[in-house]
Scaffold this active site. Structure first.
Site, PDB file in Angstrom:
ATOM      1  N   CYS A   7      22.178  23.944  46.175  1.00  0.00           N
ATOM      2  CA  CYS A   7      23.166  23.528  45.178  1.00  0.00           C
ATOM      3  C   CYS A   7      23.004  22.026  44.935  1.00  0.00           C
ATOM      4  O   CYS A   7      22.931  21.240  45.885  1.00  0.00           O
ATOM      5  CB  CYS A   7      24.580  23.831  45.690  1.00  0.00           C
ATOM      6  SG  CYS A   7      25.858  23.117  44.646  1.00  0.00           S
ATOM      7  N   CYS A  13      30.561  18.034  46.095  1.00  0.00           N
ATOM      8  CA  CYS A  13      31.610  18.748  45.357  1.00  0.00           C
ATOM      9  C   CYS A  13      32.681  19.232  46.344  1.00  0.00           C
ATOM     10  O   CYS A  13      32.369  19.666  47.454  1.00  0.00           O
ATOM     11  CB  CYS A  13      30.975  19.933  44.625  1.00  0.00           C
ATOM     12  SG  CYS A  13      32.150  21.049  43.870  1.00  0.00           S
ATOM     13  N   CYS A  96      27.173  26.235  38.784  1.00  0.00           N
ATOM     14  CA  CYS A  96      27.875  26.415  40.056  1.00  0.00           C
ATOM     15  C   CYS A  96      27.450  27.766  40.601  1.00  0.00           C
ATOM     16  O   CYS A  96      27.469  28.768  39.871  1.00  0.00           O
ATOM     17  CB  CYS A  96      29.381  26.363  39.823  1.00  0.00           C
ATOM     18  SG  CYS A  96      30.327  26.980  41.226  1.00  0.00           S
ATOM     19  N   GLN A 220      42.528  39.073  40.086  1.00  0.00           N
ATOM     20  CA  GLN A 220      41.821  38.682  41.312  1.00  0.00           C
ATOM     21  C   GLN A 220      40.439  38.144  40.929  1.00  0.00           C
ATOM     22  O   GLN A 220      39.740  38.766  40.141  1.00  0.00           O
ATOM     23  CB  GLN A 220      41.665  39.890  42.237  1.00  0.00           C
ATOM     24  CG  GLN A 220      42.977  40.564  42.633  1.00  0.00           C
ATOM     25  CD  GLN A 220      43.803  39.762  43.620  1.00  0.00           C
ATOM     26  OE1 GLN A 220      43.355  38.757  44.173  1.00  0.00           O
ATOM     27  NE2 GLN A 220      45.041  40.162  43.826  1.00  0.00           N
ATOM     28  N   TYR A 247      55.665  40.470  42.001  1.00  0.00           N
ATOM     29  CA  TYR A 247      54.579  39.586  41.530  1.00  0.00           C
ATOM     30  C   TYR A 247      53.395  40.462  41.085  1.00  0.00           C
ATOM     31  O   TYR A 247      52.281  40.296  41.560  1.00  0.00           O
ATOM     32  CB  TYR A 247      54.146  38.621  42.633  1.00  0.00           C
ATOM     33  CG  TYR A 247      55.261  37.785  43.222  1.00  0.00           C
ATOM     34  CD1 TYR A 247      55.612  36.566  42.654  1.00  0.00           C
ATOM     35  CD2 TYR A 247      55.969  38.214  44.340  1.00  0.00           C
ATOM     36  CE1 TYR A 247      56.639  35.793  43.190  1.00  0.00           C
ATOM     37  CE2 TYR A 247      57.001  37.455  44.880  1.00  0.00           C
ATOM     38  CZ  TYR A 247      57.320  36.250  44.306  1.00  0.00           C
ATOM     39  OH  TYR A 247      58.329  35.494  44.848  1.00  0.00           O
ATOM     40  N   GLU A 268      57.272  40.606  37.267  1.00  0.00           N
ATOM     41  CA  GLU A 268      56.262  39.569  37.042  1.00  0.00           C
ATOM     42  C   GLU A 268      56.821  38.555  36.051  1.00  0.00           C
ATOM     43  O   GLU A 268      57.523  38.919  35.111  1.00  0.00           O
ATOM     44  CB  GLU A 268      54.973  40.237  36.516  1.00  0.00           C
ATOM     45  CG  GLU A 268      54.002  39.360  35.785  1.00  0.00           C
ATOM     46  CD  GLU A 268      53.390  38.257  36.656  1.00  0.00           C
ATOM     47  OE1 GLU A 268      53.052  38.495  37.821  1.00  0.00           O
ATOM     48  OE2 GLU A 268      53.267  37.130  36.130  1.00  0.00           O
ATOM     49  N   ASP A 316      53.104  40.334  46.615  1.00  0.00           N
ATOM     50  CA  ASP A 316      51.830  39.614  46.483  1.00  0.00           C
ATOM     51  C   ASP A 316      52.062  38.304  45.731  1.00  0.00           C
ATOM     52  O   ASP A 316      51.683  38.159  44.559  1.00  0.00           O
ATOM     53  CB  ASP A 316      50.840  40.528  45.712  1.00  0.00           C
ATOM     54  CG  ASP A 316      49.456  39.903  45.588  1.00  0.00           C
ATOM     55  OD1 ASP A 316      49.174  38.916  46.280  1.00  0.00           O
ATOM     56  OD2 ASP A 316      48.650  40.422  44.786  1.00  0.00           O
ATOM     57  N   CYS A 343      47.657  34.671  50.477  1.00  0.00           N
ATOM     58  CA  CYS A 343      46.473  33.823  50.658  1.00  0.00           C
ATOM     59  C   CYS A 343      46.873  32.429  51.133  1.00  0.00           C
ATOM     60  O   CYS A 343      46.019  31.612  51.447  1.00  0.00           O
ATOM     61  CB  CYS A 343      45.617  33.778  49.402  1.00  0.00           C
ATOM     62  SG  CYS A 343      46.545  33.414  47.935  1.00  0.00           S
TER      63      CYS A 343
HETATM   64  C1  LIG Z   1      48.692  36.420  43.528  1.00  0.00           C
HETATM   65  S1  LIG Z   1      49.163  36.953  41.903  1.00  0.00           S
HETATM   66  C2  LIG Z   1      49.272  38.688  42.175  1.00  0.00           C
HETATM   67  C3  LIG Z   1      49.097  39.534  40.952  1.00  0.00           C
HETATM   68  C4  LIG Z   1      48.837  41.022  41.174  1.00  0.00           C
HETATM   69  N1  LIG Z   1      49.568  41.559  42.296  1.00  0.00           N
HETATM   70  C5  LIG Z   1      47.349  41.287  41.311  1.00  0.00           C
HETATM   71  O1  LIG Z   1      46.896  41.735  42.368  1.00  0.00           O
HETATM   72  O2  LIG Z   1      46.623  41.046  40.326  1.00  0.00           O
HETATM   73  C6  LIG Z   1      50.806  36.393  41.815  1.00  0.00           C
HETATM   74  C7  LIG Z   1      51.531  36.716  40.509  1.00  0.00           C
HETATM   75  O3  LIG Z   1      52.877  36.230  40.615  1.00  0.00           O
HETATM   76  C8  LIG Z   1      53.310  35.753  39.341  1.00  0.00           C
HETATM   77  N2  LIG Z   1      54.457  34.867  39.623  1.00  0.00           N
HETATM   78  C9  LIG Z   1      54.457  33.584  40.058  1.00  0.00           C
HETATM   79  N3  LIG Z   1      55.709  33.162  40.294  1.00  0.00           N
HETATM   80  C10 LIG Z   1      56.544  34.207  40.022  1.00  0.00           C
HETATM   81  C11 LIG Z   1      57.952  34.413  40.102  1.00  0.00           C
HETATM   82  N4  LIG Z   1      58.765  33.451  40.527  1.00  0.00           N
HETATM   83  N5  LIG Z   1      58.450  35.614  39.772  1.00  0.00           N
HETATM   84  C12 LIG Z   1      57.635  36.610  39.331  1.00  0.00           C
HETATM   85  N6  LIG Z   1      56.278  36.484  39.249  1.00  0.00           N
HETATM   86  C13 LIG Z   1      55.741  35.302  39.585  1.00  0.00           C
HETATM   87  C14 LIG Z   1      52.065  35.115  38.770  1.00  0.00           C
HETATM   88  O4  LIG Z   1      52.151  35.030  37.363  1.00  0.00           O
HETATM   89  C15 LIG Z   1      50.966  36.092  39.248  1.00  0.00           C
HETATM   90  O5  LIG Z   1      50.745  37.098  38.300  1.00  0.00           O
END
Ligand SMILES: C[S@@+](CC[C@H](N)C(=O)[O-])C[C@H]1O[C@@H](n2cnc3c(N)ncnc32)[C@H](O)[C@@H]1O
Length: 389
Positions: A7, A13, A96, A220, A247, A268, A316, A343
Site C-alpha cells: 500500500c 494513513c 485504497c 453493513q 435500529y 429506525e 443493533d 461494534c
Molecule cells: C449499526 S446500524 C444497524 C442497521 C441494521 N440493523 C443493519 O444491520 O443494517 C444502526 C442504525 O441505527 C439508526 N439509528 C441511529 N440512531 C438512532 C436512534 N436514536 N433511533 C433509531 N435509529 C437510530 C441508524 O440510522 C442506523 O440505521
C-alpha cells in the site's frame, strides 16, 4: 495478489491501524479485547469466547468509502483519509486496498476535474470552501456505483460536466447525488440533496436476500462477513418468535430472519430507510407480518405496547451505542431473549451491566470480523431471562 505492505500509504494513513499485524494476529488482538471487556463483567464468561469469525475477504471488502476533500500545501485540492495520529491532516489517496479497484478512476477524474475548474476544499476553521466529502458506494451484487458529493452550499449544477466525464469512462455509475451540507458539524450530514443523475439507491445482497439501499441508509460495509453475522443472529431466532428489531436500518436483519418470525416490528430514525424496510420485505417475497416505524428508539419504545407482544428483542445500535433509558426500558418489558449486536466495546460493557440487573444472563458471546486491518469487531450477544415470564 494484494498485500498491505504494497500500500502506498502504509504506516502513514490512519485507516488501517492494524497494518503491522498479519490477519491471524489481528483476530487474536480482537479476541483479546473481547476477553478484557467481558472479564470486567464476569471472569467465567471468557472461557467460552472464541476467536472472531474471519472475514472471507480481507482486501477490497468495503462496499462504502468516504473521503475528505482538503487543500494541499501546493494549493491544489486533495482527497483522502486522515493521517495516522492526526485529526486535521490528510493523506491524498489514489487507491485504497479496502475499496473496489475501479473507485481509483473516480478519484483520479474527480481530482483532475475539481483542480482544473479551480474549485475549493471546505476549510472547517473558517467555514469556507465548497467541497467537503466524497462517498462512493459499490454494489457487490451487480457492480453498480453510487457517488455522493457533500458540498458546503447550493452548487449542484456546477457538477453536471463532471458527471458527463465520469459516465464516458468504463464505470457503472448508476447514481450521482449532491448533498448540501452547510452546517458546521464535521460529518457527512444530509441537509438536503439533489439527485443529478440516475437513482439515489443501490441494489445489493447479503446471502440470498436482496436489498435496495437508499443512499442515506446504513448498510453493513462488508457483504461477505455480514452473511456470517446475519447467520449467527438467525441461529438465535426461534420459530414463531415475535420480534422487535431496534435500529433496523433498511430492514436487512428483519428480512434475513423473517422466515422464522411470526411478527416483526422495526424502529429506525432515517425515514427513507424505514420506507425501504417494508419494500425490502416484499422484494424478497416475505410473507411474515411486519411493521416499521420511523423515530428515535428511546421515544418510540415508550409509546408501543410491549408486554407479552414481543418475546425477542434485537438491538443493533450505531457505534456510539444506545442509552441507559433504552436498556432499562427493554429490561422492564421482560422479553424472553435479547440479541445485542455491537461494534463499540465500551458502550457495550455499560449497557450490558444495565440489562443484567433485570435478571438476564449471557448465554452466548460470538464475534465476526467485519473490518479487517482496523481494531473494530462486531460482537453478538445472546441474553436470556433467568426466570421465564
Ligand atoms: C449499526 S446500524 C444497524 C442497521 C441494521 N440493523 C443493519 O444491520 O443494517 C444502526 C442504525 O441505527 C439508526 N439509528 C441511529 N440512531 C438512532 C436512534 N436514536 N433511533 C433509531 N435509529 C437510530 C441508524 O440510522 C442506523 O440505521
Amino acid at each position: 495478489m494484494q498485500n498491505i505492505e504494497n500500500c502506498s500509504y502504509y504506516g502513514v494513513c490512519g485507516g488501517c491501524k492494524l497494518y503491522e499485524l498479519n490477519y491471524n494476529e489481528q483476530l487474536k488482538y480482537k479476541q483479546k479485547n473481547i476477553f478484557d471487556l467481558f472479564s470486567k463483567i464476569d471472569e467465567s464468561l471468557i472461557e467460552n469466547i472464541e476467536i472472531p469469525l474471519a472475514s472471507p475477504e480481507i482486501y477490497r471488502y468495503r462496499n462504502k468509502v468516504e473521503f475528505t476533500f482538503f487543500q494541499k500545501e501546493d494549493e491544489t485540492v486533495g482527497l483522502g483519509f486522515h493521517q495516522k495520529g492526526h485529526y486535521n491532516r490528510f493523506v491524498d489517496i489514489d487507491d485504497c486496498l479496502l475499496m473496489n479497484e475501479e473507485n481509483a478512476l473516480i478519484l483520479k477524474y474527480l481530482k483532475e476535474w475539481v483542480n482544473s475548474n479551480n474549485l475549493s476544499a471546505y476549510d472547517k476553521k473558517n467555514h469556507k470552501g465548497l467541497l467537503r466529502y466524497l462517498i462512493i458506494r459499490n454494489s457487490k451484487k451487480n457492480g453498480n456505483i453510487l457517488v455522493t458529493l457533500v458540498v458546503n452550499g447550493e452548487f449542484s449544477n456546477v457538477f453536471l460536466p463532471l458527471i458527463e466525464k465520469l459516465l464516458k469512462q468504463k464505470l457503472s455509475i448508476t447514481g450521482f447525488i449532491i448533498v448540501n451540507h452547510s452546517g458546521k458539524a464535521d460529518c457527512a450530514k444530509v441537509d438536503n440533496y439533489t439527485l443529478l443523475y440516475g437513482n439515489d439507491y443501490l441494489l445489493d445482497s447479503i446471502g440470498d436476500k436482496n436489498f435496495i439501499i437508499p443512499f442515506d441508509s446504513f448498510f453493513q460495509v462488508n457483504n461477505y462477513a455480514s452473511k456470517l453475522l446475519y447467520d449467527k443472529i438467525l441461529s438465535f431466532v426461534k420459530q414463531g418468535d415475535h420480534i422487535i428489531d431496534l435500529y433496523c436500518g433498511a430492514g436487512t436483519i428483519s428480512t434475513y430472519i423473517s422466515d422464522k418470525a411470526k411478527y416483526i416490528l422495526g424502529i429506525e430514525i432515517i425515514p427513507s430507510a424505514v420506507l425501504q424496510a417494508k419494500k425490502n420485505m416484499s422484494l424478497n417475497n416475505v410473507q411474515t407480518e411486519a411493521n416499521f416505524i420511523a423515530g428515535r428508539v428511546r421515544e418510540k419504545l415508550s409509546e408501543i405496547r410491549f408486554e407479552n407482544d414481543y418475546n425477542l428483542v434485537i438491538i443493533d445500535p450505531p457505534r456510539s451505542g444506545t442509552d441507559k433509558k433504552t436498556m432499562a426500558h427493554i429490561g422492564k418489558r421482560n422479553p424472553e431473549r435479547i440479541i445485542y449486536i455491537a461494534c463499540g466495546l465500551n458502550e457495550l460493557a455499560y449497557n450490558l451491566k444495565i440489562i443484567l440487573e433485570y435478571g438476564y444472563i449471557i448465554k452466548d458471546i460470538s464475534s465476526v470480523d467485519m473490518f479487517p486491518w482496523t481494531p473494530h469487531v462486531e460482537i453478538i450477544i445472546l441474553l436470556e431471562k433467568l426466570t421465564p415470564r
